[in-house]
Design a protein around this motif. Structure first.
Motif, short mmCIF file in Angstrom:
data_model
loop_
_atom_site.label_atom_id
_atom_site.label_comp_id
_atom_site.label_asym_id
_atom_site.label_seq_id
_atom_site.Cartn_x
_atom_site.Cartn_y
_atom_site.Cartn_z
N LEU A 39 -2.57 2.30 16.02
CA LEU A 39 -2.89 2.53 14.69
C LEU A 39 -1.24 2.69 13.69
N ILE A 40 -1.41 1.76 12.10
CA ILE A 40 0.44 1.78 11.73
C ILE A 40 -0.71 2.25 10.53
N LEU A 41 -0.22 3.54 9.89
CA LEU A 41 -0.72 3.68 8.63
C LEU A 41 0.57 3.69 7.34
N CYS A 42 0.66 2.57 6.66
CA CYS A 42 1.78 1.94 5.45
C CYS A 42 0.52 3.29 4.40
N ILE A 43 1.15 4.13 4.14
CA ILE A 43 0.58 4.72 2.53
C ILE A 43 1.55 4.17 1.28
N ASN A 44 1.22 3.70 0.17
CA ASN A 44 1.58 3.19 -1.51
C ASN A 44 3.18 3.18 -0.67
N MET A 45 3.20 1.89 -0.34
CA MET A 45 4.34 1.40 -0.03
C MET A 45 4.77 -0.29 -0.61
N ILE A 46 3.94 -1.00 -0.42
CA ILE A 46 3.73 -3.07 -0.49
C ILE A 46 3.85 -2.93 -2.07
N HIS A 47 3.70 -1.90 -2.64
CA HIS A 47 3.65 -2.13 -4.39
C HIS A 47 5.46 -1.51 -5.17
N ILE A 48 5.82 -0.51 -4.55
CA ILE A 48 6.93 -0.15 -5.04
C ILE A 48 7.70 -0.03 -3.89
N ALA A 49 8.41 -2.00 -3.55
CA ALA A 49 9.30 -1.91 -1.96
C ALA A 49 9.17 -3.58 -2.56
N PRO A 50 10.85 -3.94 -2.54
CA PRO A 50 10.61 -5.80 -2.20
C PRO A 50 9.20 -5.48 -1.02
N TRP A 51 9.08 -6.80 -2.05
CA TRP A 51 8.17 -7.81 -1.07
C TRP A 51 8.41 -8.39 0.29
N GLU A 52 10.34 -8.68 0.89
CA GLU A 52 10.49 -8.56 1.99
C GLU A 52 9.66 -7.94 2.45
N ALA A 53 9.79 -6.18 2.50
CA ALA A 53 9.49 -4.98 3.01
C ALA A 53 7.79 -5.06 3.53
N THR A 54 7.11 -6.38 3.01
CA THR A 54 5.51 -5.80 3.47
C THR A 54 6.09 -7.47 4.03
N LEU A 55 6.71 -8.12 4.66
CA LEU A 55 7.27 -8.91 5.02
C LEU A 55 7.39 -8.40 6.45
N GLY A 56 8.25 -7.26 6.50
CA GLY A 56 8.84 -6.92 7.69
C GLY A 56 7.16 -5.48 8.64
N LEU A 57 6.76 -5.28 7.77
CA LEU A 57 5.87 -4.36 8.40
C LEU A 57 4.79 -5.11 8.88
N MET A 58 4.85 -6.46 8.13
CA MET A 58 3.29 -7.83 8.78
C MET A 58 4.04 -7.93 10.38
N GLU A 59 5.47 -8.49 10.25
CA GLU A 59 6.17 -8.63 11.61
C GLU A 59 5.89 -7.77 12.46
N CYS A 60 6.35 -6.05 12.21
CA CYS A 60 6.38 -5.45 12.88
C CYS A 60 4.73 -4.42 13.49
N ALA A 61 4.07 -5.07 12.89
CA ALA A 61 2.08 -4.36 13.37
C ALA A 61 2.51 -5.21 14.14
N GLY A 62 2.62 -6.68 13.70
CA GLY A 62 1.70 -7.97 14.41
C GLY A 62 2.25 -7.81 16.00
N LYS A 63 3.82 -7.64 16.23
CA LYS A 63 4.08 -6.97 17.59
C LYS A 63 4.35 -5.54 18.32
#
Length: 130
Positions: free
Chosen positions: A31-55
């Protein structure tokens, strides 16, 4: 058995392991839990989150993201005003389109399982590693 940690984050640490170090744990987390990050960070942070989660998620592992989203390019008025306020503070922030977040997740092997309406016009968005 999968390991869990209350501090696991691709942008944070797990037991003192840095973001780069987390990537050394492929197929490790349930499990990875991400709370209130996606909207208050650059789009690149979301890309990194998804890449990392996928790995680092095990097959069948879950990524749970909580926060405000636009659906079909729109949202309730309060979230649209919030989006405006965020972008005025930092143009790289903003309430994201759920469809765009889901498309990036899919590229990283994560499938949308469910989107649950929550209080304060937020969503809990559940992704599963295929």
């Amino acid at each position: 058995d999968g390991k869990t940690s209350s501090s696991s984050s691709c942008d944070g640490s797990v037991d003192g392991v840095t973001a780069d170090g987390i990537r050394q744990y492929p197929n490790y987390f349930d499990l990875i839990l991400c709370i209130n990050m996606i909207h208050i960070a650059p789009w690149e942070a979301t890309l990194g989150l998804m890449e990392c989660a996928g790995k680092v998620l095990k097959k069948g592992g879950m990524l749970v993201c909580y926060g405000p989203y636009k659906v079909g390019g729109t949202a309730v008025e309060s979230n649209l005003k919030f989006d405006e306020a965020l972008r005025s503070r930092n143009p790289s922030w903003g309430v994201r389109n759920l469809e765009e977040v889901t498309a990036i997740a899919k590229k990283e092997g994560l499938e949308l399982v469910q989107s649950v309406e929550m209080p304060a016009n937020n969503l809990s968005v559940l992704f599963r590693k295929a």
